[in-house]
Motif scaffolding. Structure first.
Motif, PDB file in Angstrom:
ATOM      1  N   LEU A   1      31.513  13.230  80.048  1.00 51.27           N
ATOM      2  CA  LEU A   1      30.917  14.477  80.512  1.00 51.27           C
ATOM      3  C   LEU A   1      29.465  14.583  80.057  1.00 51.27           C
ATOM      4  CD1 LEU A   1      31.286  17.324  81.797  1.00 51.27           C
ATOM      5  CD2 LEU A   1      32.204  18.069  79.594  1.00 51.27           C
ATOM      6  N   VAL A   2      29.218  14.345  78.782  1.00 46.69           N
ATOM      7  CA  VAL A   2      27.855  14.447  78.236  1.00 46.69           C
ATOM      8  C   VAL A   2      26.937  13.411  78.882  1.00 46.69           C
ATOM      9  CG1 VAL A   2      26.485  14.134  76.138  1.00 46.69           C
ATOM     10  CG2 VAL A   2      28.568  15.521  76.080  1.00 46.69           C
ATOM     11  N   GLU A   3      27.399  12.196  79.031  1.00 48.12           N
ATOM     12  CA  GLU A   3      26.565  11.159  79.655  1.00 48.12           C
ATOM     13  C   GLU A   3      26.206  11.513  81.092  1.00 48.12           C
ATOM     14  OE1 GLU A   3      29.011   7.711  78.976  1.00 48.12           O
ATOM     15  OE2 GLU A   3      27.935   7.213  77.114  1.00 48.12           O
ATOM     16  N   GLU A   4      27.179  12.032  81.843  1.00 52.51           N
ATOM     17  CA  GLU A   4      26.912  12.386  83.241  1.00 52.51           C
ATOM     18  C   GLU A   4      25.960  13.570  83.356  1.00 52.51           C
ATOM     19  OE1 GLU A   4      26.761  12.379  87.318  1.00 52.51           O
ATOM     20  OE2 GLU A   4      27.341  10.800  85.904  1.00 52.51           O
ATOM     21  N   VAL A   5      26.097  14.548  82.479  1.00 52.30           N
ATOM     22  CA  VAL A   5      25.185  15.690  82.513  1.00 52.30           C
ATOM     23  C   VAL A   5      23.770  15.234  82.141  1.00 52.30           C
ATOM     24  CG1 VAL A   5      24.648  17.900  81.415  1.00 52.30           C
ATOM     25  CG2 VAL A   5      26.962  17.424  82.218  1.00 52.30           C
ATOM     26  N   CYS A   6      23.642  14.316  81.210  1.00 53.48           N
ATOM     27  CA  CYS A   6      22.313  13.781  80.875  1.00 53.48           C
ATOM     28  C   CYS A   6      21.714  13.021  82.059  1.00 53.48           C
ATOM     29  CB  CYS A   6      22.391  12.883  79.639  1.00 53.48           C
ATOM     30  SG  CYS A   6      22.602  13.815  78.108  1.00 53.48           S
ATOM     31  N   ARG A   7      22.552  12.293  82.800  1.00 52.61           N
ATOM     32  CA  ARG A   7      22.066  11.610  84.003  1.00 52.61           C
ATOM     33  C   ARG A   7      21.544  12.640  85.001  1.00 52.61           C
ATOM     34  NH1 ARG A   7      22.667  11.586  88.787  1.00 52.61           N
ATOM     35  NH2 ARG A   7      24.550  12.836  88.689  1.00 52.61           N
ATOM     36  N   ALA A   8      22.310  13.697  85.223  1.00 47.24           N
ATOM     37  CA  ALA A   8      21.889  14.738  86.163  1.00 47.24           C
ATOM     38  C   ALA A   8      20.632  15.444  85.653  1.00 47.24           C
ATOM     39  CB  ALA A   8      23.019  15.749  86.369  1.00 47.24           C
ATOM     40  N   ALA A   9      20.547  15.668  84.351  1.00 46.99           N
ATOM     41  CA  ALA A   9      19.359  16.316  83.781  1.00 46.99           C
ATOM     42  C   ALA A   9      18.111  15.504  84.072  1.00 46.99           C
ATOM     43  CB  ALA A   9      19.531  16.517  82.274  1.00 46.99           C
TER      44      ALA A   9
END
Length: 169
Positions: free
Chosen positions: A99-107
């Protein structure tokens, strides 16, 4: 099968149910919430706030996690604060890291942010491990940083630099 996707106001009922189900699990890490927070209407109001993008981790219709980017700043700062949680029945499976990795990608890719920060209560070593696995580095300790579970709590602060290019418009 788990799915990670942006949250929408249509998720209000499922998100309220997830918060009710996880109320005790999240209590040591969350601020005090008014009863309206645990309602469909309360969650719909939060989901309508486009200034704080949210993502949900789901299994079918069941919400098993959420991440939020709050305090999104543009210009030379290009940063946001990350908050996240995983359902108490789904911890220890690597879902929080995903979850954290994907949100950082989107960020980075969707919002053009340079940096994401996160803070954890000092005792939340599981969340600290998630952040380390997701590429965050510790930047310090903030005394009495947030009012969590009835008291002002010290927090360990982390950041992840997403890119070193110029700020995007």
């Amino acid at each position: 099968m788990t799915e990670l996707r942006p949250a929408s106001p249509a998720d209000a009922s499922a998100l309220a149910a997830a918060y009710i189900r996880n109320r005790d699990h999240l209590r040591p890490w969350e601020p005090h919430r008014p009863e309206s927070f645990y309602t469909e209407a309360g969650q719909r109001e939060r989901l309508l706030d486009t200034a704080a993008p949210r993502w949900l981790l789901t299994e079918g219709e069941l919400v098993i996690g959420q991440a939020t980017l709050s305090g999104v700043a543009r210009g030379p700062f290009c940063s946001a604060s990350l908050g996240y949680w995983i359902d108490g029945g789904h911890t220890g499976r690597g879902l929080a890291t995903r979850l954290v990795e994907e949100v950082c990608r989107a960020a980075r890719e969707e919002l053009g942010l340079h940096r994401v920060e996160a803070g954890t209560v000092l005792a939340n070593t599981a969340s600290q491990r998630v952040l380390a696995k997701a590429g965050f580095t510790e930047i310090g300790v903030a005394p009495r940083y947030l009012h969590i579970d009835g008291a002002w709590r010290d927090h360990r602060l982390f950041q992840r630099i997403l890119h070193d290019g110029p700020p995007t418009a």
